[in-house]
Design an enzyme around this catalytic site. Structure first.
Site, PDB file in Angstrom:
ATOM      1  N   ASP A  56      29.982  50.634  -5.620  1.00  0.00           N
ATOM      2  CA  ASP A  56      28.976  51.766  -6.386  1.00  0.00           C
ATOM      3  C   ASP A  56      27.689  50.202  -7.638  1.00  0.00           C
ATOM      4  OD1 ASP A  56      27.170  53.320  -7.599  1.00  0.00           O
ATOM      5  OD2 ASP A  56      29.182  54.356  -8.433  1.00  0.00           O
ATOM      6  N   TYR A 145      15.936  62.416  -8.349  1.00  0.00           N
ATOM      7  CA  TYR A 145      15.734  62.300  -7.675  1.00  0.00           C
ATOM      8  C   TYR A 145      13.825  61.667  -7.817  1.00  0.00           C
ATOM      9  CZ  TYR A 145      13.969  59.796  -3.097  1.00  0.00           C
ATOM     10  OH  TYR A 145      13.680  58.922  -2.129  1.00  0.00           O
TER      11      TYR A 145
HETATM   12  P1  NAD Z   1      20.183  56.786   3.106  1.00  0.00           P
HETATM   13  O1  NAD Z   1      20.530  58.122   2.107  1.00  0.00           O
HETATM   14  O2  NAD Z   1      20.399  56.804   4.354  1.00  0.00           O
HETATM   15  O3  NAD Z   1      20.408  55.483   3.195  1.00  0.00           O
HETATM   16  C1  NAD Z   1      20.087  55.109   1.259  1.00  0.00           C
HETATM   17  C2  NAD Z   1      21.794  54.416   1.222  1.00  0.00           C
HETATM   18  O4  NAD Z   1      21.762  54.638  -0.373  1.00  0.00           O
HETATM   19  C3  NAD Z   1      23.058  54.661   1.740  1.00  0.00           C
HETATM   20  O5  NAD Z   1      23.610  53.728   3.035  1.00  0.00           O
HETATM   21  C4  NAD Z   1      23.968  55.748   0.210  1.00  0.00           C
HETATM   22  O6  NAD Z   1      25.813  55.279   0.945  1.00  0.00           O
HETATM   23  C5  NAD Z   1      23.581  53.979  -0.460  1.00  0.00           C
HETATM   24  N1  NAD Z   1      23.881  54.516  -1.896  1.00  0.00           N
HETATM   25  C6  NAD Z   1      23.266  55.804  -2.995  1.00  0.00           C
HETATM   26  N2  NAD Z   1      24.289  55.630  -4.051  1.00  0.00           N
HETATM   27  C7  NAD Z   1      24.656  54.390  -4.229  1.00  0.00           C
HETATM   28  C8  NAD Z   1      25.717  53.486  -5.140  1.00  0.00           C
HETATM   29  N3  NAD Z   1      25.659  54.127  -6.431  1.00  0.00           N
HETATM   30  N4  NAD Z   1      25.985  52.810  -4.464  1.00  0.00           N
HETATM   31  C9  NAD Z   1      25.860  51.995  -3.328  1.00  0.00           C
HETATM   32  N5  NAD Z   1      25.321  52.609  -2.278  1.00  0.00           N
HETATM   33  C10 NAD Z   1      24.598  53.921  -2.373  1.00  0.00           C
HETATM   34  O7  NAD Z   1      18.547  57.014   2.191  1.00  0.00           O
HETATM   35  P2  NAD Z   1      17.050  56.418   3.534  1.00  0.00           P
HETATM   36  O8  NAD Z   1      15.705  57.059   4.202  1.00  0.00           O
HETATM   37  O9  NAD Z   1      17.122  54.635   3.772  1.00  0.00           O
HETATM   38  O10 NAD Z   1      16.146  55.953   1.966  1.00  0.00           O
HETATM   39  C11 NAD Z   1      16.528  54.311   1.412  1.00  0.00           C
HETATM   40  C12 NAD Z   1      15.523  53.456  -0.165  1.00  0.00           C
HETATM   41  O11 NAD Z   1      14.346  54.100   0.411  1.00  0.00           O
HETATM   42  C13 NAD Z   1      16.204  54.770  -0.859  1.00  0.00           C
HETATM   43  O12 NAD Z   1      16.049  54.267  -2.476  1.00  0.00           O
HETATM   44  C14 NAD Z   1      14.798  55.837  -0.957  1.00  0.00           C
HETATM   45  O13 NAD Z   1      15.078  57.079  -1.825  1.00  0.00           O
HETATM   46  C15 NAD Z   1      13.795  55.067  -0.555  1.00  0.00           C
HETATM   47  N6  NAD Z   1      12.305  56.229   0.414  1.00  0.00           N
HETATM   48  C16 NAD Z   1      13.127  56.541   1.806  1.00  0.00           C
HETATM   49  C17 NAD Z   1      12.238  57.643   2.291  1.00  0.00           C
HETATM   50  C18 NAD Z   1      12.238  57.477   3.652  1.00  0.00           C
HETATM   51  O14 NAD Z   1      11.512  58.686   4.578  1.00  0.00           O
HETATM   52  N7  NAD Z   1      12.772  57.181   4.558  1.00  0.00           N
HETATM   53  C19 NAD Z   1      10.988  57.842   1.557  1.00  0.00           C
HETATM   54  C20 NAD Z   1      10.751  56.948   0.209  1.00  0.00           C
HETATM   55  C21 NAD Z   1      11.630  56.603  -0.725  1.00  0.00           C
END
Ligand code: NAD
Ligand code: UDP
Length: 318
Positions: A56, A145
């Protein structure tokens, strides 16, 4: 480069890790599977230059050695996920970002923050340039968020200005592609998996709210270019082709099954009415613009869910 990537088991993280490994970099992934998938770690583990640490990042980054780049992608990203885990979302944006920044500072590494178009909230300026400060409800359902990411951006700039850390901030707009969780509740996965199951598509509200959807390969290309740049301010990376959600449902219906019904469900609170990136800065600074059309990207994503099946591609508990 030796790269530390938080959130490596997530949708975007897994694609970014794959690209970095393909280019010959060594990647250490860190994830606690809050919203990620073990299947993504297994896929990356097949590569000899990938190492994985289950942790984490809000509690700390238990990794040895030095890194050239620290990329902070850990955070739930889908509204149902971050609303189920509001405290964890705030913590990973706050403590998680600080731990990643401290590691970068200690190693003299470049730090890149995955920020979001949600920092613009329900925008009053359209399309959204990086210079717009946003319109965010600080106590609403999405605030865990939005404010976490706004704080993370502020912390990143403080480490840059005060500690001289070489930082980047990417503001990511709605991104989709293979390896999203079928059950993440976002509109792309909901519609595709509803359509593949022959169920009605659930449009929230009147469907007149807009989004602009980017294919994941375009995002990864933009991130790689930003990392290689020397620019410290936030940069929008997104596809400016804007659709109402009703139009988007019609695109999915045409692609998968023109006979499908579209039904309406209540509009969630504080759901942004419009969103479209102004990508002038990314064009100018990085020579970047999206290349994958919505139809091409959706075909690849649908093929993924047809191959794996909606039920298989969900979170696997420890
Ligand atoms: P996702 O939920 O698929 O991936 C996020 C990952 O972070 C997951 O594997 C989760 O288990 C891990 N995680 C969360 N909290 C954690 C912690 N405390 N310690 C360790 N691991 C942790 O989401 P995603 O779509 O892949 O997004 C990835 C990043 O991109 C995020 O930061 C998100 O805010 C940003 N983002 C994504 C989008 C999108 O459209 N996909 C848009 C804007 C921003
Ligand atoms: N949405 C929808 N039906 C769904 C899921 C989402 O109409 O089954 C809408 C949602 O209300 C929002 C848009 O689609 O207006 C994008 O939602 P998503 O959760 O994908 O991302 P975000 O709101 O974070 O942009």
């Amino acid at each position: 480069m030796k790269v530390l990537l938080t959130g490596s088991a997530g949708f975007v993280g897994s694609h970014l890790a794959e690209r970095l490994l393909r280019e010959g970099h060594h990647v250490t992934g860190v994830d606690n599977y809050l919203s990620g998938q073990r299947r993504n770690t297994e896929l990356l583990r097949a590569h000899p230059h990938f190492r994985f640490v289950e942790a984490d990042v809000s509690a700390g980054l238990p990794v040895d050695g030095s890194f050239d780049a620290v990329l902070h992608f850990a955070s739930p990203a889908s509204p149902p996920h971050y609303q189920q885990h509001p405290v964890e979302t705030l913590m990973v944006g706050a403590q998680g970002t600080q731990h990643a920044l401290e590691l970068a500072r200690r190693c003299g590494a470049t730090f890149l923050l995955a920020s979001t178009s949600e920092v613009y909230g329900d925008p009053r300026v359209h399309p959204q340039p990086e210079s717009y400060w946003g319109h965010v409800n600080p106590t609403g359902l999405r605030s865990c968020y939005d404010e976490a990411k706004r704080y993370a951006e502020a912390l990143t700039m403080a480490y840059h200005r005060h500690h001289g850390v070489d930082t980047r901030i990417v503001r990511i707009f709605n991104t989709y592609g293979p390896r999203m969780r079928a059950d993440d509740g976002r509109v792309v996965t909901n519609f595709i998996n509803q359509a593949l199951a022959g169920r009605p598509l659930t449009v929230y509200g009147d469907g007149q709210q807009t989004r602009s959807f980017q294919y994941v390969d375009d995002l990864v290309e933009g991130i790689m270019r930003l990392l290689a740049s020397a620019y410290h301010g936030p940069v929008n990376i997104g596809n400016p082709d804007e659709y109402t959600i009703l139009e988007f449902a019609q695109v999915i219906r045409e692609l998968i099954d023109p006979g499908l019904e579209i039904v309406h469900a209540p509009m969630p609170a504080d759901d942004p009415r419009q969103r479209r990136p102004d990508i002038s800065l990314a064009r100018e600074l990085l020579g970047w613009e999206p290349r994958v059309s919505l139809l091409d990207g959706l075909r690849r994503t649908v093929a993924h869910f047809q191959q794996f099946g909606a039920r298989e591609y969900v979170q696997v508990e420890a």
